[in-house]
Structures are given as C-alpha cells and as structure tokens.
Design a protein around this motif. Structure first.
Motif, short mmCIF file in Angstrom:
data_model
loop_
_atom_site.label_atom_id
_atom_site.label_comp_id
_atom_site.label_asym_id
_atom_site.label_seq_id
_atom_site.Cartn_x
_atom_site.Cartn_y
_atom_site.Cartn_z
N GLU A 77 50.32 37.29 37.48
CA GLU A 77 49.76 35.99 37.09
C GLU A 77 48.33 35.84 37.59
O GLU A 77 47.46 35.32 36.88
CB GLU A 77 50.64 34.84 37.62
CG GLU A 77 50.12 33.45 37.30
CD GLU A 77 50.04 33.16 35.80
OE1 GLU A 77 49.18 32.33 35.41
OE2 GLU A 77 50.81 33.74 35.01
N THR A 78 48.07 36.31 38.80
CA THR A 78 46.72 36.24 39.37
C THR A 78 45.75 37.08 38.54
O THR A 78 44.63 36.64 38.23
CB THR A 78 46.73 36.71 40.83
OG1 THR A 78 47.64 35.90 41.57
CG2 THR A 78 45.34 36.60 41.45
N LEU A 79 46.17 38.27 38.14
CA LEU A 79 45.30 39.13 37.33
C LEU A 79 45.05 38.53 35.95
O LEU A 79 43.94 38.62 35.41
CB LEU A 79 45.92 40.53 37.20
CG LEU A 79 45.92 41.36 38.49
CD1 LEU A 79 46.65 42.67 38.27
CD2 LEU A 79 44.51 41.60 38.98
N ILE A 80 46.07 37.90 35.38
CA ILE A 80 45.88 37.24 34.08
C ILE A 80 44.85 36.13 34.20
O ILE A 80 43.96 36.00 33.36
CB ILE A 80 47.23 36.69 33.55
CG1 ILE A 80 48.12 37.86 33.12
CG2 ILE A 80 47.01 35.71 32.40
CD1 ILE A 80 49.55 37.46 32.81
N ARG A 81 44.94 35.35 35.26
CA ARG A 81 43.97 34.26 35.46
C ARG A 81 42.57 34.81 35.71
O ARG A 81 41.58 34.24 35.24
CB ARG A 81 44.41 33.35 36.61
CG ARG A 81 45.65 32.55 36.27
CD ARG A 81 46.06 31.61 37.38
NE ARG A 81 47.35 31.00 37.10
CZ ARG A 81 47.88 30.06 37.85
NH1 ARG A 81 47.25 29.60 38.91
NH2 ARG A 81 49.07 29.56 37.52
N ALA A 82 42.48 35.93 36.43
CA ALA A 82 41.17 36.56 36.66
C ALA A 82 40.60 37.04 35.33
O ALA A 82 39.40 36.86 35.07
CB ALA A 82 41.31 37.72 37.64
N TRP A 124 38.69 34.76 45.85
CA TRP A 124 39.15 33.93 44.74
C TRP A 124 40.58 34.31 44.36
O TRP A 124 41.44 33.45 44.16
CB TRP A 124 38.21 34.12 43.54
CG TRP A 124 38.58 33.29 42.34
CD1 TRP A 124 38.18 32.01 42.09
CD2 TRP A 124 39.44 33.67 41.26
NE1 TRP A 124 38.73 31.56 40.90
CE2 TRP A 124 39.51 32.57 40.37
CE3 TRP A 124 40.15 34.82 40.95
CZ2 TRP A 124 40.26 32.60 39.20
CZ3 TRP A 124 40.89 34.85 39.78
CH2 TRP A 124 40.94 33.76 38.92
N MET A 125 40.85 35.62 44.29
CA MET A 125 42.18 36.08 43.89
C MET A 125 43.24 35.71 44.93
O MET A 125 44.36 35.34 44.58
CB MET A 125 42.17 37.59 43.64
CG MET A 125 41.38 37.92 42.38
SD MET A 125 41.31 39.67 42.02
CE MET A 125 43.02 40.05 41.81
N CYS A 126 42.89 35.79 46.21
CA CYS A 126 43.85 35.39 47.25
C CYS A 126 44.17 33.91 47.15
O CYS A 126 45.32 33.50 47.31
CB CYS A 126 43.29 35.75 48.64
SG CYS A 126 43.33 37.52 48.99
N THR A 127 43.15 33.11 46.86
CA THR A 127 43.37 31.67 46.70
C THR A 127 44.28 31.40 45.50
O THR A 127 45.21 30.60 45.59
CB THR A 127 42.02 30.94 46.51
OG1 THR A 127 41.21 31.17 47.67
CG2 THR A 127 42.21 29.45 46.31
N VAL A 128 44.02 32.08 44.40
CA VAL A 128 44.84 31.91 43.20
C VAL A 128 46.28 32.35 43.49
O VAL A 128 47.24 31.65 43.14
CB VAL A 128 44.24 32.67 42.00
CG1 VAL A 128 45.22 32.70 40.83
CG2 VAL A 128 42.93 32.03 41.58
N ALA A 129 46.45 33.50 44.15
CA ALA A 129 47.80 34.00 44.46
C ALA A 129 48.55 32.99 45.32
O ALA A 129 49.73 32.71 45.08
CB ALA A 129 47.72 35.36 45.16
N ARG A 130 47.88 32.43 46.32
CA ARG A 130 48.52 31.45 47.19
C ARG A 130 48.94 30.22 46.39
O ARG A 130 50.04 29.70 46.56
CB ARG A 130 47.57 31.05 48.32
CG ARG A 130 48.20 30.15 49.37
CD ARG A 130 47.30 29.92 50.56
NE ARG A 130 45.98 29.43 50.23
CZ ARG A 130 45.69 28.16 49.92
NH1 ARG A 130 46.64 27.26 49.91
NH2 ARG A 130 44.46 27.80 49.64
N ARG A 131 48.09 29.79 45.47
CA ARG A 131 48.42 28.62 44.64
C ARG A 131 49.57 28.92 43.68
O ARG A 131 50.40 28.05 43.42
CB ARG A 131 47.19 28.15 43.86
CG ARG A 131 46.16 27.51 44.77
CD ARG A 131 44.95 27.07 44.01
NE ARG A 131 43.99 26.44 44.91
CZ ARG A 131 42.72 26.26 44.61
NH1 ARG A 131 42.25 26.65 43.45
NH2 ARG A 131 41.92 25.69 45.47
#
Length: 158
Positions: free
Chosen positions: A31-36, A53-60
């Motif tokens: 999901e994080t890679l798709i958002r990136a 940015w990716m770590c923040t997205v993964a945490r969310r």
C-alpha cells in the motif's frame, strides 16, 4: 532508488509496526509503494526524504488498519454443530498439575523468580529488590529456569 529497493528497505520497519505479522507487513509495504507511485510527481526524490515520507505513510496505513479492525466486528464462519468443542476444565487442571510438578523440580532460586515474575506479575527489578540480588541475576535465573521447565515439559509430552 527503485520501487523494489524501497519495498525491501521498508519491510523491517513494517514488520515492527505490525507486531511481526509478515502478511500484514507485506500489505502495508504494498500500500505504501502504491501511494508513492501515485504521488511520484510530488515527492522529493532525495533518498532520506523519500524514506521518511514512506515510513510516515506506512505508519499511517497501520494506524488506519487498526482503526478499521476495531470499528468492524471480526467475521467468523458459523461453526458446524458437529465441530463445536466445549472446554474441559479437567484439561486445565491436569495442565496446572503438570506445570506445578515441573516447577517443584527446579532449584529454589529459579522457581522463586519464575513464580514472582510469571505467576505474580512482578517486574525483574521488583524481584531483584525483593531478593536483594542484581537484576541480571534474576534474568539469569529466569532464563535457566524457563529452559529447564521447557525441557521437563517436552520430556513429558513424548
């Protein structure tokens, strides 16, 4: 850095976030890679900023997953009446007796720290203060005592 490398570097972080649930962590990374990928034109390509940015997205993503799991009841299939099992209190009693006997075979020092930490819920530091020994001694006694218990209990199951 390509998406493959980003996913590989993000996986250990996702594992920690998900309590080491590998399937869930893989979903979080995906999901994080798709958002990136969807936001690629707006992202700063510098590796450190992209990783943050990716770590923040993964945490969310993990937080959102947890919230959605709490909001929806867990779905289970109806059990077929032939397969419904009723817990037998005798099994629990027998297990308690087996564990009690295995505990009795331990040296007093090991038995005492296991009883205080596992059965009474005290911390290592509390037990160390109570016994007047260093916390490292309590940890060592717990380690060796638990190993001896496992050996004793696995010998019984054979």
């Amino acid at each position: 850095m390509g998406y493959q490398e980003m996913g590989v570097s993000l996986m250990p972080y996702a594992l920690r976030l998900t309590g080491y649930d590998r399937h869930w962590a893989e979903d979080v990374v995906q999901e994080t890679l798709i958002r990136a990928w969807r936001n690629a034109s707006r992202l700063d390509p510098r590796p450190n900023l992209l990783r943050a940015w990716m770590c923040t997205v993964a945490r969310r993503v993990v937080i959102d997953d947890r919230r959605s799991r709490q909001a929806r009841p867990y779905e289970v299939e109806e059990a077929h009446e032939d397969y419904v099992s009723v817990p037998d209190p005798a099994d629990q009693t027998v297990s308690a007796m087996v564990i009690h006997r295995a505990l009795d075979k331990l040296p007093e020092a090991q038995r005492q720290v296991i009883q205080e930490t596992y059965l009474r819920g005290r911390t290592v530091n509390e037990v160390a203060d109570m016994l007047g020994v260093p916390p490292g001694t309590v940890k060592s006694r717990m380690y060796h005592g638990v190993r001896a218990l496992r050996r004793s209990l696995s010998d019984r199951s054979m």
